[in-house]
Design a protein around this motif. Structure first.
Motif, mmCIF file in Angstrom:
data_model
loop_
_atom_site.group_PDB
_atom_site.id
_atom_site.type_symbol
_atom_site.label_atom_id
_atom_site.label_comp_id
_atom_site.label_asym_id
_atom_site.label_seq_id
_atom_site.Cartn_x
_atom_site.Cartn_y
_atom_site.Cartn_z
ATOM 1 N N LEU A 433 50.579 -49.026 25.811
ATOM 2 C CA LEU A 433 51.194 -50.275 26.256
ATOM 3 C C LEU A 433 51.077 -50.424 27.770
ATOM 4 O O LEU A 433 50.821 -51.533 28.276
ATOM 5 N N ALA A 434 51.242 -49.340 28.507
ATOM 6 C CA ALA A 434 51.093 -49.403 29.962
ATOM 7 C C ALA A 434 49.654 -49.717 30.355
ATOM 8 O O ALA A 434 49.400 -50.518 31.265
ATOM 9 N N THR A 435 48.714 -49.096 29.655
ATOM 10 C CA THR A 435 47.305 -49.361 29.942
ATOM 11 C C THR A 435 46.942 -50.801 29.624
ATOM 12 O O THR A 435 46.165 -51.434 30.351
ATOM 13 N N SER A 436 47.490 -51.350 28.528
ATOM 14 C CA SER A 436 47.205 -52.735 28.150
ATOM 15 C C SER A 436 47.668 -53.699 29.236
ATOM 16 O O SER A 436 46.997 -54.700 29.525
ATOM 17 N N ALA A 437 48.823 -53.422 29.850
ATOM 18 C CA ALA A 437 49.300 -54.268 30.946
ATOM 19 C C ALA A 437 48.337 -54.212 32.130
ATOM 20 O O ALA A 437 48.074 -55.234 32.784
ATOM 21 N N ASN A 438 47.787 -53.040 32.408
ATOM 22 C CA ASN A 438 46.814 -52.923 33.494
ATOM 23 C C ASN A 438 45.536 -53.695 33.187
ATOM 24 O O ASN A 438 44.932 -54.289 34.080
ATOM 25 N N VAL A 439 45.103 -53.662 31.926
ATOM 26 C CA VAL A 439 43.905 -54.414 31.541
ATOM 27 C C VAL A 439 44.121 -55.900 31.760
ATOM 28 O O VAL A 439 43.229 -56.618 32.244
ATOM 29 N N ALA A 440 45.301 -56.403 31.395
ATOM 30 C CA ALA A 440 45.594 -57.816 31.598
ATOM 31 C C ALA A 440 45.539 -58.173 33.080
ATOM 32 O O ALA A 440 45.016 -59.232 33.473
ATOM 33 N N THR A 441 46.065 -57.300 33.929
ATOM 34 C CA THR A 441 46.024 -57.555 35.369
ATOM 35 C C THR A 441 44.592 -57.570 35.876
ATOM 36 O O THR A 441 44.216 -58.437 36.689
ATOM 37 N N ASP A 442 43.776 -56.622 35.411
ATOM 38 C CA ASP A 442 42.365 -56.590 35.821
ATOM 39 C C ASP A 442 41.640 -57.853 35.384
ATOM 40 O O ASP A 442 40.817 -58.408 36.136
ATOM 41 N N ALA A 443 41.909 -58.304 34.151
ATOM 42 C CA ALA A 443 41.268 -59.519 33.666
ATOM 43 C C ALA A 443 41.715 -60.733 34.472
ATOM 44 O O ALA A 443 40.929 -61.648 34.732
ATOM 45 N N MET A 444 42.985 -60.762 34.867
ATOM 46 C CA MET A 444 43.479 -61.855 35.708
ATOM 47 C C MET A 444 42.741 -61.885 37.042
ATOM 48 O O MET A 444 42.305 -62.937 37.523
ATOM 49 N N GLU A 445 42.602 -60.716 37.652
ATOM 50 C CA GLU A 445 41.968 -60.659 38.960
ATOM 51 C C GLU A 445 40.496 -61.057 38.896
ATOM 52 O O GLU A 445 39.915 -61.460 39.909
ATOM 53 N N GLY A 446 39.893 -60.939 37.723
ATOM 54 C CA GLY A 446 38.492 -61.313 37.577
ATOM 55 C C GLY A 446 38.287 -62.771 37.216
ATOM 56 O O GLY A 446 37.142 -63.189 37.027
ATOM 57 N N PRO A 500 47.811 -65.958 27.214
ATOM 58 C CA PRO A 500 48.233 -64.556 27.041
ATOM 59 C C PRO A 500 48.195 -63.757 28.344
ATOM 60 O O PRO A 500 49.104 -62.960 28.616
ATOM 61 N N LEU A 501 47.146 -63.958 29.148
ATOM 62 C CA LEU A 501 47.073 -63.230 30.415
ATOM 63 C C LEU A 501 48.169 -63.681 31.372
ATOM 64 O O LEU A 501 48.795 -62.872 32.056
ATOM 65 N N LEU A 502 48.411 -64.995 31.439
ATOM 66 C CA LEU A 502 49.464 -65.500 32.308
ATOM 67 C C LEU A 502 50.831 -64.976 31.876
ATOM 68 O O LEU A 502 51.680 -64.646 32.706
ATOM 69 N N ARG A 503 51.026 -64.882 30.571
ATOM 70 C CA ARG A 503 52.298 -64.372 30.070
ATOM 71 C C ARG A 503 52.496 -62.913 30.474
ATOM 72 O O ARG A 503 53.617 -62.466 30.702
#
Length: 561
Positions: A433-446, A500-503
């Motif tokens: 779950l922690a890693t999934s949150a990091n993936v969402a942040t990386d996708a946002m930054e891209g 989903p990413l914004l959420r």
């Protein structure tokens, strides 16, 4: 007759001469005044087979047509079924539980052609005879109810997981909540493809996981998440997150991903290039249970959508070859892996469906040649498989009782991780779950459009307006990226896809309201999500769904007699 035994052609004795399947047959039994129809009392054997008879000739002394003899040979050796996606298959009556296609390189057609040449020396079946025979056999398949035909993994009627070893003898591994064992004949029907390779028979030596970890440059937390993914990959009826191996050059991403795929579903081509279109992808996915897309740098929108559907279950309908009105259906739910340097290439929907493994740089003193790695992997693979099947059996034992307080996007996979944690004493679910949150942040930054929306909400707090107004208020970059929307319609669609990413960073998207003027334009409302304390105070409001008792609860059981 007359006390002389009639010679029997032993070469052709296996040919079926059932008059219902061989209309060219003429019965040579002498007629009797008190007898009924010739051979009317023949007793069929199992699976509808009849005792082998020598081929008969017609009144001119000619044998039956080649197509009729091929059909008779096929019905002696195979039963014919139709898969749930409408494909015809043949299954050997005295052989492994493998569904063979009627046509193709590994199909029944070639086997029958060879057997025909062996049974009738000096005679070779023509292409037209083989085609006619296949048409008849396809018609026989259509008379049966569809049955499940599995690829590499399946479930038997009792709920056990069955893994096809891919060997010529049809052996399989059966895993239940009490353990696993290798059986000589799979209890479910499997099909094979040219993209599959045999899997070694697993063994138990008590040290399989440690041997796998020794081959990989990852920390313990990452390795345990990998073990959970490998175990879940053999559960056929749940979505599996796409495994993304991330790292800079020199971290061994491609080799690691190849090992993972060859543990789950060995293949001579475990790594694949990025497909050029949806048809090319569907053909790859149909032939493999697990596959890896190597060196992904950018993911076009069509591929991102396709990979999302492959994770949760997809189907492709296409026109059948050489036909105008017939179609073929390719349905699949697959286990995917990808390698990339930048996880920002992942779109919002796909980012929620991945398990990110960050590989560490390999020190030059610990780097090994590919030949050495391959030899070591092959040596430890049986022990690794045995250890993974052990973990799977333990997880299956407790999985029915696992309940999560909150369900993430990949809820079924999260339950498997929770079951692994419960039996192994790990914390893979929290790490995932922690890693999934990091993936969402990386996708946002891209994604520059998503970052512009986040900056707007940070500045305004809450913003409401139409999609056209959103485009006007967002500062467009000097060099617009390809995914920056060009008009209001595309902007509205992009916001929905980014929701989903914004959420994940605390921004909610609401598009349920309309403007009050006569145009009734759809309004977008972008705002910061309430804090957990605020949301807890509103938890007493009515739920979207009424509270109901789970199946089997809340009812008085019937009296036992």
């Amino acid at each position: 007759m007359n006390g002389t035994a009639r010679p029997v052609n032993t070469v052709n004795a296996a040919v079926n001469t059932d008059p219902h399947t061989d209309p060219a047959r003429v019965d040579r039994t002498p007629a009797r005044a008190d007898s009924g129809p010739a051979r009317a009392d023949r007793t069929p054997t199992r699976a509808g087979r009849t005792p082998a008879r020598p081929p008969h000739t017609d009144t001119d002394g000619k044998p039956p047509p080649a197509a009729a003899r091929i059909v008779a040979m096929a019905r002696e050796q195979y039963r014919f079924v139709t898969s749930t996606d409408g494909r015809p298959y043949a299954v050997a009556l005295d052989g492994p539980n493998i569904a063979l296609p009627l046509r193709g390189r590994a199909g029944v057609r070639q086997r029958l052609a060879r057997q025909f040449a062996d049974a009738y020396p000096g005679e070779v079946a023509s292409q037209s005879a083989l085609a006619d025979a296949m048409t008849v056999l396809e018609g026989i398949c259509e008379d049966t109810d569809p049955v499940p035909v599995n690829l590499r993994v399946g479930r038997d009627p009792a709920g056990a997981i069955v893994v096809d070893l891919g060997s010529a003898d049809g052996r399989a591994v059966v895993v239940t909540g009490v353990g696993w064992n290798v059986v000589d004949r799979a209890p479910v029907l499997f099909r094979r493809s040219g993209a599959m390779a045999p899997m070694p028979e697993p063994v138990l030596d008590g040290d399989g996981l440690a041997k796998l970890h020794a081959l990989l440059n990852m920390d313990e937390s990452t390795f345990r998440q990998l073990v959970g993914w490998l175990v879940a990959a053999w559960i056929p009826d749940i979505p599996h997150p796409a495994l993304v191996c991330k790292g800079e050059q020199g971290t061994g991403k491609s080799k690691a991903a190849q090992m993972f795929i060859n543990l789950v579903d060995p293949s001579p081509a475990a790594k694949r290039s990025q497909p050029r279109d949806e048809k090319a992808w569907s053909r790859q996915a149909f032939s493999s249970w697990a596959l890896c897309l190597d060196n992904i740098s950018t993911i076009p929108p069509w591929l991102s959508d396709t990979l999302c559907k492959a994770v949760t279950g997809d189907g492709v309908v296409d026109r059948a070859l050489y036909t105008d009105d017939d179609v073929v259906v390719l349905t699949f739910k697959r286990v995917l892996a990808m390698t990339t340097i930048d996880a920002g290439a992942l779109a919002g929907d796909l980012a929620e469906r991945v398990l990110l493994l960050d590989l560490q740089l390999i020190d030059s003193t610990r780097r090994r040649s590919e030949e050495e790695l391959d030899a070591t992997f092959e040596a430890v693979r049986p022990a690794v498989l045995g250890a993974l099947f052990d973990v799977l059996a333990c997880a299956l034992a407790v999985l029915p009782s696992v309940r999560l307080e909150s369900m993430p996007r990949m809820a079924d996979f999260a339950r498997v991780l929770a079951a692994v944690d419960q039996t192994q004493g790990w914390r893979t679910l929290d790490d995932y779950l922690a890693t999934s949150a990091n993936v969402a942040t990386d996708a946002m930054e891209g994604d520059q459009f998503a970052m512009a929306i986040a900056a707007l909400v940070d500045q305004a707090g809450t913003w409401q307006g139409t999609a056209a107004q959103l485009l006007e208020v967002l500062p467009a970059p000097l060099v617009r990226p390809p995914n920056w929307p060009k008009d209001a319609t595309r902007a509205s669609g992009r916001v929905k896809r980014l929701a989903p990413l914004l959420r994940s960073i605390g921004i909610t998207v609401d598009d349920t309201q309309r403007s009050r003027d006569r145009h009734r334009h759809r309004l977008l409302t972008l705002s910061r999500a309430p804090d957990e304390d605020d949301s807890a105070s509103t938890s007493e409001q009515s739920s979207l769904w009424p509270e109901v008792a789970p199946p089997g609860h809340g009812r008085t059981p019937p009296h036992q007699h």
